[in-house]
Design a protein around this motif. Structure first.
Motif, short mmCIF file in Angstrom:
data_model
loop_
_atom_site.label_atom_id
_atom_site.label_comp_id
_atom_site.label_asym_id
_atom_site.label_seq_id
_atom_site.Cartn_x
_atom_site.Cartn_y
_atom_site.Cartn_z
N GLU A 12 21.74 -0.89 -54.75
CA GLU A 12 21.81 -1.58 -56.04
C GLU A 12 22.32 -3.01 -55.88
O GLU A 12 21.99 -3.89 -56.67
CB GLU A 12 22.72 -0.82 -57.00
N CYS A 13 23.16 -3.22 -54.85
CA CYS A 13 23.69 -4.56 -54.56
C CYS A 13 22.73 -5.35 -53.67
O CYS A 13 23.06 -6.45 -53.23
CB CYS A 13 25.06 -4.47 -53.89
N ASP A 14 21.57 -4.77 -53.39
CA ASP A 14 20.56 -5.40 -52.54
C ASP A 14 21.13 -5.75 -51.17
O ASP A 14 20.92 -6.84 -50.64
CB ASP A 14 19.96 -6.64 -53.22
N MET A 15 21.89 -4.80 -50.61
CA MET A 15 22.50 -5.00 -49.30
C MET A 15 21.89 -4.03 -48.29
O MET A 15 21.62 -2.87 -48.63
CB MET A 15 24.02 -4.75 -49.35
N LYS A 16 21.72 -4.50 -47.08
CA LYS A 16 21.34 -3.64 -45.97
C LYS A 16 22.63 -3.07 -45.38
O LYS A 16 23.71 -3.58 -45.64
CB LYS A 16 20.60 -4.44 -44.91
N GLN A 17 22.49 -2.04 -44.55
CA GLN A 17 23.67 -1.49 -43.88
C GLN A 17 24.39 -2.60 -43.12
O GLN A 17 25.62 -2.66 -43.13
CB GLN A 17 23.28 -0.37 -42.93
N GLU A 18 23.64 -3.46 -42.47
CA GLU A 18 24.23 -4.55 -41.69
C GLU A 18 25.03 -5.51 -42.58
O GLU A 18 26.10 -5.96 -42.19
CB GLU A 18 23.13 -5.31 -40.96
N ASP A 19 24.53 -5.79 -43.78
CA ASP A 19 25.23 -6.68 -44.70
C ASP A 19 26.57 -6.10 -45.12
O ASP A 19 27.59 -6.79 -45.13
CB ASP A 19 24.38 -6.94 -45.96
N LEU A 20 26.57 -4.82 -45.47
CA LEU A 20 27.81 -4.16 -45.88
C LEU A 20 28.78 -4.08 -44.70
O LEU A 20 29.97 -4.31 -44.86
CB LEU A 20 27.52 -2.77 -46.44
N ALA A 21 28.24 -3.78 -43.54
CA ALA A 21 29.09 -3.70 -42.35
C ALA A 21 29.82 -5.02 -42.09
O ALA A 21 31.03 -5.04 -41.83
CB ALA A 21 28.25 -3.31 -41.13
N LYS A 22 29.09 -6.13 -42.17
CA LYS A 22 29.71 -7.44 -41.98
C LYS A 22 30.76 -7.71 -43.04
O LYS A 22 31.82 -8.27 -42.75
CB LYS A 22 28.65 -8.55 -41.99
N ALA A 23 30.49 -7.32 -44.28
CA ALA A 23 31.41 -7.57 -45.39
C ALA A 23 32.74 -6.83 -45.22
O ALA A 23 33.78 -7.31 -45.65
CB ALA A 23 30.76 -7.17 -46.70
N VAL A 24 32.70 -5.68 -44.57
CA VAL A 24 33.92 -4.87 -44.42
C VAL A 24 34.46 -4.83 -42.99
O VAL A 24 35.48 -4.20 -42.74
CB VAL A 24 33.73 -3.43 -44.96
N GLY A 25 33.79 -5.49 -42.06
CA GLY A 25 34.31 -5.61 -40.70
C GLY A 25 34.11 -4.41 -39.80
O GLY A 25 34.95 -4.11 -38.96
N VAL A 26 32.98 -3.72 -39.98
CA VAL A 26 32.63 -2.62 -39.07
C VAL A 26 31.20 -2.82 -38.57
O VAL A 26 30.54 -3.78 -38.96
CB VAL A 26 32.77 -1.24 -39.78
N THR A 27 30.72 -1.90 -37.75
CA THR A 27 29.35 -2.00 -37.25
C THR A 27 28.38 -1.36 -38.24
O THR A 27 28.77 -0.54 -39.09
CB THR A 27 29.19 -1.29 -35.90
N ARG A 28 27.11 -1.72 -38.13
CA ARG A 28 26.07 -1.12 -38.96
C ARG A 28 26.02 0.39 -38.72
O ARG A 28 25.81 1.18 -39.62
CB ARG A 28 24.71 -1.74 -38.65
N GLN A 29 26.26 0.79 -37.47
CA GLN A 29 26.23 2.21 -37.13
C GLN A 29 27.29 2.99 -37.90
O GLN A 29 27.07 4.13 -38.32
CB GLN A 29 26.40 2.40 -35.62
N THR A 30 28.46 2.37 -38.09
CA THR A 30 29.53 3.02 -38.84
C THR A 30 29.10 3.28 -40.27
O THR A 30 29.30 4.38 -40.80
CB THR A 30 30.82 2.18 -38.81
N ILE A 31 28.48 2.28 -40.91
CA ILE A 31 28.00 2.45 -42.28
C ILE A 31 26.96 3.57 -42.33
O ILE A 31 26.99 4.43 -43.21
CB ILE A 31 27.42 1.14 -42.84
N GLY A 32 26.04 3.57 -41.38
CA GLY A 32 25.02 4.62 -41.32
C GLY A 32 25.63 6.01 -41.15
O GLY A 32 25.18 6.97 -41.77
N MET A 33 26.66 6.10 -40.32
CA MET A 33 27.31 7.40 -40.10
C MET A 33 28.07 7.87 -41.34
O MET A 33 28.09 9.07 -41.63
CB MET A 33 28.23 7.33 -38.87
N ILE A 34 28.68 6.95 -42.08
CA ILE A 34 29.36 7.32 -43.33
C ILE A 34 28.33 7.85 -44.32
O ILE A 34 28.53 8.90 -44.94
CB ILE A 34 30.13 6.12 -43.93
N GLU A 35 27.23 7.12 -44.47
CA GLU A 35 26.18 7.54 -45.41
C GLU A 35 25.56 8.88 -45.04
O GLU A 35 25.18 9.65 -45.91
CB GLU A 35 25.10 6.47 -45.52
N SER A 36 25.45 9.16 -43.76
CA SER A 36 24.84 10.42 -43.33
C SER A 36 25.84 11.57 -43.27
O SER A 36 25.46 12.71 -43.02
CB SER A 36 24.17 10.24 -41.97
N GLY A 37 27.12 11.26 -43.49
CA GLY A 37 28.14 12.30 -43.48
C GLY A 37 28.69 12.64 -42.12
O GLY A 37 29.36 13.65 -41.94
#
Length: 66
Positions: A12-37
């Motif tokens: 909804e914020c038009d963000m990719k996993q990589e965008d959110l990762a940069k915004a919060v200081g983690v890797t894209r993989q971390t965001i993907g792992m959170i989303e996948s549980g």
């Protein structure tokens, strides 16, 4: 448990996993792992994600009772 609410909020914020990762200081993989549980984020990371997406902790991370 998959975090579909976080994924939907990110999209909804038009963000990719990589965008959110940069915004919060983690890797894209971390965001993907959170989303996948597959990763249980710290409270500090949950708060940072909520701020980046303009959501509350309850809205993104609280499990609804069945």
């Amino acid at each position: 448990m998959k975090n579909k609410r976080m994924k939907i909020a990110r999209m909804e914020c038009d963000m990719k996993q990589e965008d959110l990762a940069k915004a919060v200081g983690v890797t894209r993989q971390t965001i993907g792992m959170i989303e996948s549980g597959n990763y249980n984020p710290t409270l500090n990371l949950c708060i940072a994600i909520c701020k980046a997406l303009g959501k509350t902790l309850d809205g993104l991370f609280w499990e609804e009772s069945q």
